[in-house]
Design an enzyme around this catalytic site. Structure first.
Site, PDB file in Angstrom:
ATOM      1  N   ASP A  20     -16.886 -29.095  -0.040  1.00 50.88           N
ATOM      2  CA  ASP A  20     -18.307 -29.253   0.256  1.00 50.88           C
ATOM      3  C   ASP A  20     -18.479 -30.573   1.007  1.00 50.88           C
ATOM      4  O   ASP A  20     -18.394 -31.651   0.412  1.00 50.88           O
ATOM      5  CB  ASP A  20     -19.131 -29.277  -1.038  1.00 50.88           C
ATOM      6  CG  ASP A  20     -19.116 -27.954  -1.807  1.00 50.88           C
ATOM      7  OD1 ASP A  20     -18.191 -27.139  -1.592  1.00 50.88           O
ATOM      8  OD2 ASP A  20     -20.030 -27.749  -2.636  1.00 50.88           O
ATOM      9  N   LYS A  73     -25.373 -25.484   2.124  1.00 54.00           N
ATOM     10  CA  LYS A  73     -25.742 -25.961   0.786  1.00 54.00           C
ATOM     11  C   LYS A  73     -26.893 -26.943   0.924  1.00 54.00           C
ATOM     12  O   LYS A  73     -26.904 -27.765   1.838  1.00 54.00           O
ATOM     13  CB  LYS A  73     -24.506 -26.617   0.159  1.00 54.00           C
ATOM     14  CG  LYS A  73     -24.716 -27.337  -1.167  1.00 54.00           C
ATOM     15  CD  LYS A  73     -23.380 -27.858  -1.705  1.00 54.00           C
ATOM     16  CE  LYS A  73     -23.552 -28.813  -2.876  1.00 54.00           C
ATOM     17  NZ  LYS A  73     -22.273 -29.336  -3.396  1.00 54.00           N
ATOM     18  N   LYS A 126     -25.871 -22.030  -0.929  1.00 51.26           N
ATOM     19  CA  LYS A 126     -25.703 -22.707  -2.221  1.00 51.26           C
ATOM     20  C   LYS A 126     -26.826 -23.712  -2.452  1.00 51.26           C
ATOM     21  O   LYS A 126     -26.859 -24.762  -1.829  1.00 51.26           O
ATOM     22  CB  LYS A 126     -24.344 -23.420  -2.273  1.00 51.26           C
ATOM     23  CG  LYS A 126     -24.109 -24.222  -3.564  1.00 51.26           C
ATOM     24  CD  LYS A 126     -22.709 -24.830  -3.589  1.00 51.26           C
ATOM     25  CE  LYS A 126     -22.533 -25.813  -4.739  1.00 51.26           C
ATOM     26  NZ  LYS A 126     -21.166 -26.396  -4.786  1.00 51.26           N
TER      27      LYS A 126
END
Length: 259
Positions: free
Chosen positions: A102, A167, A201
């Site tokens: 990430d 995300k 996400k």
């Protein structure tokens, strides 16, 4: 099964159970691995700092859950615009054995009008991840971008540069995942026609079973009820797990963590 129970079971299996605190230790990460294995199923992944990946891998294997994926973070949490550093951190994370990375998008550069550095940084990290069969999630920090146009632009740039997931947040700023930002980001996935290959996400601020239900409802509305599987949807959270387990009839809903 009630609607809340059904959505809670879905959400639990989509969780990236997270600890990203300055005081993290091997012991805390081992405890997180134990929590990821629940009486009603496993979380999709855990998310930890890179240095803890080896101990997590060992623990997950020993407890019989080697298929719980290990995610980590790079260029975190500030999203600086130094591509070389972001790439070096991403390569190091891969070397530690991450299944997923990430990376934080250089959101301040975008706010200042620089779109190119975000594309180049994500693409460099994607190339490294793709070569190692590692999934790349890009954190755009919606709570700092604030404006819909910027949230949309960061999402588009990340997807064009090869993001496997977009995300919302690091969890380290005052405003993290909100239903509003989630909708904008998922609409970009829809509008770009990439729902087969790009996931979403929300992270930070999804704390209760009811919160998770709201976020899943947006995905179901935009893409249908079958889209939000673990390849297309994750929740970045930790305190959420206790609330989901309580909704499913396990535990008291109390959590040791605030993420």
């Amino acid at each position: 099964m009630t609607d809340l129970k059904a959505s809670s079971l879905r959400a639990l299996k989509l969780m990236d159970l997270t600890t990203l605190n300055d005081d993290d230790t091997n012991e805390k990460v081992i405890a997180l691995c134990h929590q990821a294995k629940t009486p009603v199923g496993n979380t999709a992944a855990i998310c930890i700092y890179p240095r803890f990946i080896p101990i997590a891998r060992k623990t997950l294997k020993e407890q019989g859950t080697p298929d719980i994926r290990i995610a980590t973070v790079t260029n975190f949490p500030h999203g600086n615009d130094d591509i070389d550093i972001a790439l070096a951190e991403t390569r190091a994370a891969i070397a530690y054995g991450a299944d997923e990375v990430d990376v934080v998008f250089p959101y301040r550069a975008l706010i200042a009008g620089n779109e190119q550095v975000g594309f180049d940084l994500v693409k460099a990290c994607k190339d490294a991840c793709a070569a190692a069969n590692v999934l790349l999630k890009v954190i755009i920090e919606t709570g700092e971008l604030k404006e819909e146009a910027l949230i949309r632009k960061a999402s588009e740039i990340s997807i064009k540069a090869g993001a496997d997931f977009i995300k919302t947040s690091t969890g380290k700023v005052p405003v993290n995942a909100t239903p509003e930002s989630a909708r904008i980001m998922m609409e970009v996935i829809r509008d770009m026609g990439v729902s087969k290959t790009v996931g979403f996400k929300p992270a930070g601020g999804v704390r209760t079973a009811e919160d998770a239900q709201k976020f899943l409802a947006i995905a179901d509305e935009l893409f249908g009820a079958n889209w939000a599987d673990s390849r297309h949807y994750r929740f970045g959270a930790s305190s959420l797990l206790a609330s989901l387990l309580k909704a499913l009839g396990h535990g008291d809903g109390k959590s040791a963590s605030s993420y």
